[in-house]
Design a protein around this motif. Sequence first.
Motif, PDB file in Angstrom:
ATOM      1  N   HIS A 114      -8.356  -2.544  -0.550  1.00  0.00           N
ATOM      2  CA  HIS A 114      -8.473  -1.328  -0.329  1.00  0.00           C
ATOM      3  C   HIS A 114      -7.225  -0.459  -0.472  1.00  0.00           C
ATOM      4  O   HIS A 114      -7.105   1.000  -0.559  1.00  0.00           O
ATOM      5  CB  HIS A 114      -9.383  -0.748   0.810  1.00  0.00           C
ATOM      6  CG  HIS A 114     -10.838  -1.433   0.745  1.00  0.00           C
ATOM      7  ND1 HIS A 114     -11.525  -2.298   1.513  1.00  0.00           N
ATOM      8  CD2 HIS A 114     -11.644  -0.660  -0.160  1.00  0.00           C
ATOM      9  CE1 HIS A 114     -12.648  -2.242   1.253  1.00  0.00           C
ATOM     10  NE2 HIS A 114     -13.116  -1.572   0.236  1.00  0.00           N
ATOM     11  N   ASN A 115      -6.193  -0.985  -0.093  1.00  0.00           N
ATOM     12  CA  ASN A 115      -4.875  -0.475  -0.118  1.00  0.00           C
ATOM     13  C   ASN A 115      -3.717  -1.242  -0.789  1.00  0.00           C
ATOM     14  O   ASN A 115      -3.715  -2.641  -0.349  1.00  0.00           O
ATOM     15  CB  ASN A 115      -4.285  -0.296   1.415  1.00  0.00           C
ATOM     16  CG  ASN A 115      -5.260   0.600   2.212  1.00  0.00           C
ATOM     17  OD1 ASN A 115      -4.912   1.793   2.184  1.00  0.00           O
ATOM     18  ND2 ASN A 115      -6.328  -0.183   2.957  1.00  0.00           N
ATOM     19  N   THR A 116      -3.186  -0.430  -1.561  1.00  0.00           N
ATOM     20  CA  THR A 116      -1.690  -1.296  -2.017  1.00  0.00           C
ATOM     21  C   THR A 116      -0.391  -0.353  -1.580  1.00  0.00           C
ATOM     22  O   THR A 116      -0.687   0.958  -1.522  1.00  0.00           O
ATOM     23  CB  THR A 116      -1.621  -1.374  -3.271  1.00  0.00           C
ATOM     24  OG1 THR A 116      -1.600  -0.291  -4.131  1.00  0.00           O
ATOM     25  CG2 THR A 116      -2.909  -2.203  -3.837  1.00  0.00           C
ATOM     26  N   GLU A 117       0.649  -0.963  -1.226  1.00  0.00           N
ATOM     27  CA  GLU A 117       1.900  -0.274  -0.773  1.00  0.00           C
ATOM     28  C   GLU A 117       1.357   0.779   0.382  1.00  0.00           C
ATOM     29  O   GLU A 117       2.179   2.021   0.211  1.00  0.00           O
ATOM     30  CB  GLU A 117       2.347   0.576  -2.295  1.00  0.00           C
ATOM     31  CG  GLU A 117       2.596  -0.260  -3.141  1.00  0.00           C
ATOM     32  CD  GLU A 117       3.371   0.251  -4.266  1.00  0.00           C
ATOM     33  OE1 GLU A 117       3.222   1.555  -4.591  1.00  0.00           O
ATOM     34  OE2 GLU A 117       3.764  -0.440  -5.279  1.00  0.00           O
ATOM     35  N   GLY A 118       0.425   0.413   1.206  1.00  0.00           N
ATOM     36  CA  GLY A 118       0.195   1.498   2.255  1.00  0.00           C
ATOM     37  C   GLY A 118      -0.472   2.686   1.838  1.00  0.00           C
ATOM     38  O   GLY A 118      -0.673   3.452   2.868  1.00  0.00           O
ATOM     39  N   ILE A 119      -1.088   2.596   0.765  1.00  0.00           N
ATOM     40  CA  ILE A 119      -1.880   3.853   0.135  1.00  0.00           C
ATOM     41  C   ILE A 119      -3.120   3.469  -0.377  1.00  0.00           C
ATOM     42  O   ILE A 119      -3.499   2.319  -0.820  1.00  0.00           O
ATOM     43  CB  ILE A 119      -1.337   4.430  -0.916  1.00  0.00           C
ATOM     44  CG1 ILE A 119       0.237   4.972  -0.737  1.00  0.00           C
ATOM     45  CG2 ILE A 119      -1.774   5.798  -1.296  1.00  0.00           C
ATOM     46  CD1 ILE A 119       1.212   5.367  -1.711  1.00  0.00           C
ATOM     47  N   GLN A 140      -0.223  -3.819 -11.610  1.00  0.00           N
ATOM     48  CA  GLN A 140      -0.008  -5.187 -11.422  1.00  0.00           C
ATOM     49  C   GLN A 140       0.114  -5.602 -10.080  1.00  0.00           C
ATOM     50  O   GLN A 140      -0.563  -6.531  -9.973  1.00  0.00           O
ATOM     51  CB  GLN A 140       1.387  -5.435 -12.187  1.00  0.00           C
ATOM     52  CG  GLN A 140       1.387  -5.171 -13.669  1.00  0.00           C
ATOM     53  CD  GLN A 140       2.677  -5.390 -14.125  1.00  0.00           C
ATOM     54  OE1 GLN A 140       3.872  -5.117 -13.548  1.00  0.00           O
ATOM     55  NE2 GLN A 140       2.896  -5.824 -15.406  1.00  0.00           N
ATOM     56  N   GLY A 141       0.627  -4.878  -9.398  1.00  0.00           N
ATOM     57  CA  GLY A 141       0.713  -5.063  -7.680  1.00  0.00           C
ATOM     58  C   GLY A 141      -0.787  -5.423  -7.229  1.00  0.00           C
ATOM     59  O   GLY A 141      -1.020  -6.400  -6.389  1.00  0.00           O
TER      60      GLY A 141
END
Length: 269
Positions: A114-119, A140-141
């Motif tokens: 639900h989150n990537t890079e804290g967002i 990609q991440g």
Amino acid sequence: MKFDLHTHHFRCGHADGNIRDYIEAGIQAGLQVIGISDHSPFLCSEEDQAFPHIYMAKSQLAAYVQEVLQLKKEYAGRIDVLLGLETDYFPEYAELYRSTLAQYPFDYLIGSVHNTEGISIFNKNRWNNLSTARKIAVKQGYYELIAESARSGMFQILGHIDAMKGNYPLFSEITADESVERALKIIGECGVAIEINTSGKTKLVGGWYPSDAILERALHYGVAVTFGSDAHVPSRVGDEWEQVRTRLREIGFTEWVYYKEKKKVTVPL
């Protein structure tokens, strides 16, 4: 055999109704199996309920499990109630989640990013002013995290694997095919199922997660599929189950699965 493995209720703070409401809705929808899978507590914080409108409190988890198990007994013979949980995948806290959740007799766990890079993946503003290269890197991440969640061995099901398009429909047009392909290959090798999740209709993108294109590649890699409405209101339990089954047949799938006591149960389409 009609089933729905992805339902929420009031404890997560952003769904309506109690667990019994969803079970009764499942019976009305003709389900033989319903999975209760509210959002796990946010275990990474010392606070009991760090995000009260996203996750249940840590102090509520035992009561949640007990309530589902009691209702499983009460409804035996009418509908098979399964104990599930949807939990985020945070690599740095994976062992904390693994050890905490292992204390309970879950039938299955849904692993969702639900989150990537804290967002949040649903924050459409995260895409503002990003270059094409940066958008590709973000996508990609996202799929690297999904692949890692499959490899973790923690989950029977991966939730809504292209939900990043939910409030940003152009996500699907970002070129990162190799990352998606690699994730699906790993998911297939790990024997983890992916859900067809019909809650995309509640977001800007409309439709389902994942796309037909992803489902076609999932079939190529032997990835098992399951169904989840991701209902946050009882009226959405089993939503569009028949349409999903028809589309899966058209794509070429011949079966789908659910999990009981973490064992795969195969159901012909």
